[in-house]
Design a protein around this motif. Sequence first.
Motif, PDB file in Angstrom:
ATOM      1  N   VAL A   1      48.520  46.038  32.543  1.00 26.01           N
ATOM      2  CA  VAL A   1      48.640  44.791  33.311  1.00 26.01           C
ATOM      3  C   VAL A   1      48.668  45.082  34.811  1.00 26.01           C
ATOM      4  O   VAL A   1      48.527  44.158  35.623  1.00 26.01           O
ATOM      5  CB  VAL A   1      49.919  44.005  32.931  1.00 26.01           C
ATOM      6  N   HIS A   2      48.851  46.354  35.172  1.00 21.55           N
ATOM      7  CA  HIS A   2      48.943  46.712  36.592  1.00 21.55           C
ATOM      8  C   HIS A   2      47.580  46.927  37.232  1.00 21.55           C
ATOM      9  O   HIS A   2      47.484  47.125  38.441  1.00 21.55           O
ATOM     10  CB  HIS A   2      49.801  47.969  36.751  1.00 21.55           C
ATOM     11  N   ARG A   3      46.536  46.896  36.410  1.00 23.08           N
ATOM     12  CA  ARG A   3      45.165  47.035  36.934  1.00 23.08           C
ATOM     13  C   ARG A   3      44.378  45.766  36.622  1.00 23.08           C
ATOM     14  O   ARG A   3      44.321  45.320  35.478  1.00 23.08           O
ATOM     15  CB  ARG A   3      44.461  48.240  36.314  1.00 23.08           C
ATOM     16  N   ASN A   4      43.768  45.199  37.651  1.00 24.69           N
ATOM     17  CA  ASN A   4      42.986  43.976  37.491  1.00 24.69           C
ATOM     18  C   ASN A   4      41.783  44.056  38.415  1.00 24.69           C
ATOM     19  O   ASN A   4      41.894  44.569  39.538  1.00 24.69           O
ATOM     20  CB  ASN A   4      43.834  42.752  37.855  1.00 24.69           C
ATOM     21  N   TYR A   5      40.636  43.561  37.942  1.00 20.56           N
ATOM     22  CA  TYR A   5      39.405  43.699  38.716  1.00 20.56           C
ATOM     23  C   TYR A   5      38.626  42.388  38.750  1.00 20.56           C
ATOM     24  O   TYR A   5      38.568  41.660  37.755  1.00 20.56           O
ATOM     25  CB  TYR A   5      38.509  44.788  38.121  1.00 20.56           C
ATOM     26  N   CYS A   6      38.011  42.140  39.892  1.00 23.74           N
ATOM     27  CA  CYS A   6      37.107  40.995  40.003  1.00 23.74           C
ATOM     28  C   CYS A   6      35.902  41.252  39.099  1.00 23.74           C
ATOM     29  O   CYS A   6      35.319  42.343  39.118  1.00 23.74           O
ATOM     30  CB  CYS A   6      36.651  40.818  41.447  1.00 23.74           C
ATOM     31  N   MET A   7      35.529  40.263  38.313  1.00 18.40           N
ATOM     32  CA  MET A   7      34.415  40.433  37.381  1.00 18.40           C
ATOM     33  C   MET A   7      33.074  40.512  38.096  1.00 18.40           C
ATOM     34  O   MET A   7      32.091  40.971  37.516  1.00 18.40           O
ATOM     35  CB  MET A   7      34.418  39.292  36.373  1.00 18.40           C
ATOM     36  N   GLN A   8      33.025  40.067  39.375  1.00 19.72           N
ATOM     37  CA  GLN A   8      31.762  40.098  40.106  1.00 19.72           C
ATOM     38  C   GLN A   8      31.622  41.337  40.986  1.00 19.72           C
ATOM     39  O   GLN A   8      30.658  42.088  40.862  1.00 19.72           O
ATOM     40  CB  GLN A   8      31.635  38.830  40.963  1.00 19.72           C
ATOM     41  N   CYS A   9      32.598  41.570  41.857  1.00 22.01           N
ATOM     42  CA  CYS A   9      32.445  42.658  42.833  1.00 22.01           C
ATOM     43  C   CYS A   9      33.335  43.865  42.532  1.00 22.01           C
ATOM     44  O   CYS A   9      33.304  44.854  43.261  1.00 22.01           O
ATOM     45  CB  CYS A   9      32.711  42.152  44.251  1.00 22.01           C
ATOM     46  N   LYS A  10      34.141  43.768  41.463  1.00 22.37           N
ATOM     47  CA  LYS A  10      34.989  44.876  40.993  1.00 22.37           C
ATOM     48  C   LYS A  10      36.127  45.230  41.940  1.00 22.37           C
ATOM     49  O   LYS A  10      36.725  46.306  41.814  1.00 22.37           O
ATOM     50  CB  LYS A  10      34.152  46.145  40.730  1.00 22.37           C
ATOM     51  N   THR A  11      36.459  44.354  42.884  1.00 24.12           N
ATOM     52  CA  THR A  11      37.607  44.603  43.760  1.00 24.12           C
ATOM     53  C   THR A  11      38.887  44.703  42.926  1.00 24.12           C
ATOM     54  O   THR A  11      39.093  43.908  42.008  1.00 24.12           O
ATOM     55  CB  THR A  11      37.755  43.480  44.806  1.00 24.12           C
ATOM     56  N   PHE A  12      39.736  45.691  43.258  1.00 22.38           N
ATOM     57  CA  PHE A  12      40.964  45.936  42.504  1.00 22.38           C
ATOM     58  C   PHE A  12      42.104  45.036  42.983  1.00 22.38           C
ATOM     59  O   PHE A  12      42.248  44.780  44.180  1.00 22.38           O
ATOM     60  CB  PHE A  12      41.384  47.400  42.658  1.00 22.38           C
ATOM     61  N   TYR A  13      42.917  44.569  42.036  1.00 17.43           N
ATOM     62  CA  TYR A  13      44.125  43.801  42.356  1.00 17.43           C
ATOM     63  C   TYR A  13      45.271  44.303  41.486  1.00 17.43           C
ATOM     64  O   TYR A  13      45.074  44.592  40.300  1.00 17.43           O
ATOM     65  CB  TYR A  13      43.905  42.305  42.118  1.00 17.43           C
ATOM     66  N   ASN A  14      46.463  44.419  42.071  1.00 21.67           N
ATOM     67  CA  ASN A  14      47.599  44.897  41.301  1.00 21.67           C
ATOM     68  C   ASN A  14      48.249  43.768  40.497  1.00 21.67           C
ATOM     69  O   ASN A  14      47.847  42.603  40.592  1.00 21.67           O
ATOM     70  CB  ASN A  14      48.632  45.588  42.218  1.00 21.67           C
ATOM     71  N   GLY A  15      49.250  44.126  39.722  1.00 22.20           N
ATOM     72  CA  GLY A  15      49.897  43.143  38.861  1.00 22.20           C
ATOM     73  C   GLY A  15      50.585  42.031  39.628  1.00 22.20           C
ATOM     74  O   GLY A  15      50.624  40.881  39.167  1.00 22.20           O
ATOM     75  N   ASP A  16      51.144  42.343  40.792  1.00 24.92           N
ATOM     76  CA  ASP A  16      51.851  41.331  41.583  1.00 24.92           C
ATOM     77  C   ASP A  16      50.908  40.214  42.017  1.00 24.92           C
ATOM     78  O   ASP A  16      51.304  39.043  42.081  1.00 24.92           O
ATOM     79  CB  ASP A  16      52.479  41.973  42.826  1.00 24.92           C
ATOM     80  N   TYR A  17      49.668  40.579  42.320  1.00 23.86           N
ATOM     81  CA  TYR A  17      48.694  39.568  42.744  1.00 23.86           C
ATOM     82  C   TYR A  17      48.479  38.543  41.628  1.00 23.86           C
ATOM     83  O   TYR A  17      48.391  37.330  41.887  1.00 23.86           O
ATOM     84  CB  TYR A  17      47.372  40.232  43.116  1.00 23.86           C
TER      85      TYR A  17
END
Length: 246
Positions: free
Chosen positions: A126-142
């Motif tokens: 759950v601590h790794r999240n990615y935009c399905m289009q540009c693959k930008t990384f977002y953490n769990g807090d976001y």
Amino acid sequence: MKKKIEQLSNIIKESNNIVFFGGAGVSTASNIPDFRSSNGLFSKRLNRSFTPEQLVSHTFFMRYPEDFYEFYKEKLVYPDAKPNACHIALAELEAIEKLKAIVTQNIDGLHQMAGSKAVYELHGSVHRNYCMQCKTFYNGDYIVNSKGIPTCEACGGVIKPDVVLYEEGLDEDTVSNAVQAISEADTLIIGGTSLVVYPAAGLIQYFKGKNMVVINKTTTPADSKADLIISEDIAEVFAQVMRRLN
């Protein structure tokens, strides 16, 4: 139980290549329930109820991302959770080079939080999240702090958690590393899992070592092959084992 704690302690002392294979029961003492134990979700917008398994399927995420995230953020993300005695013990065993790897079905990241390094997360995190289009990384807090469907600040695309949803395959590299670790182990400790979720549960078949230990409150398909079975809370078991070893 005292005799079994002593037996497990001796197995650990005599082992040089331990692999731990764990599931949802490992995180229970950290107040993270198995999401499958929930009642699912009634969607007012869709006017129907969904099971937990439906809610975390790839199809549901793609069709109804808003409802997916409503369930996901409530039942699968626990930002305040802390490692328990089991997580801490495994990190300590890795530090003294007894434990070589953790293969986990959990997505909470608590093993890493406890200090473990060699962790193979079969179902992602759950601590790794990615935009399905540009693959930008977002953490769990976001994700936790977002409203509705989390979207990418860079391109506006929908963000997807790096977790393996139903209908999706496991990551090949993660599986390969897990299989190698299990096949090379002299001791396999299976804990906090009823071994009913496949293909993850099938990985234990690659174990060819000396000692198989099962620590789980209920019976498992591996019990017939186990050298030691402990039907107690896994956090308490490891707390007692580490007191003996230290």
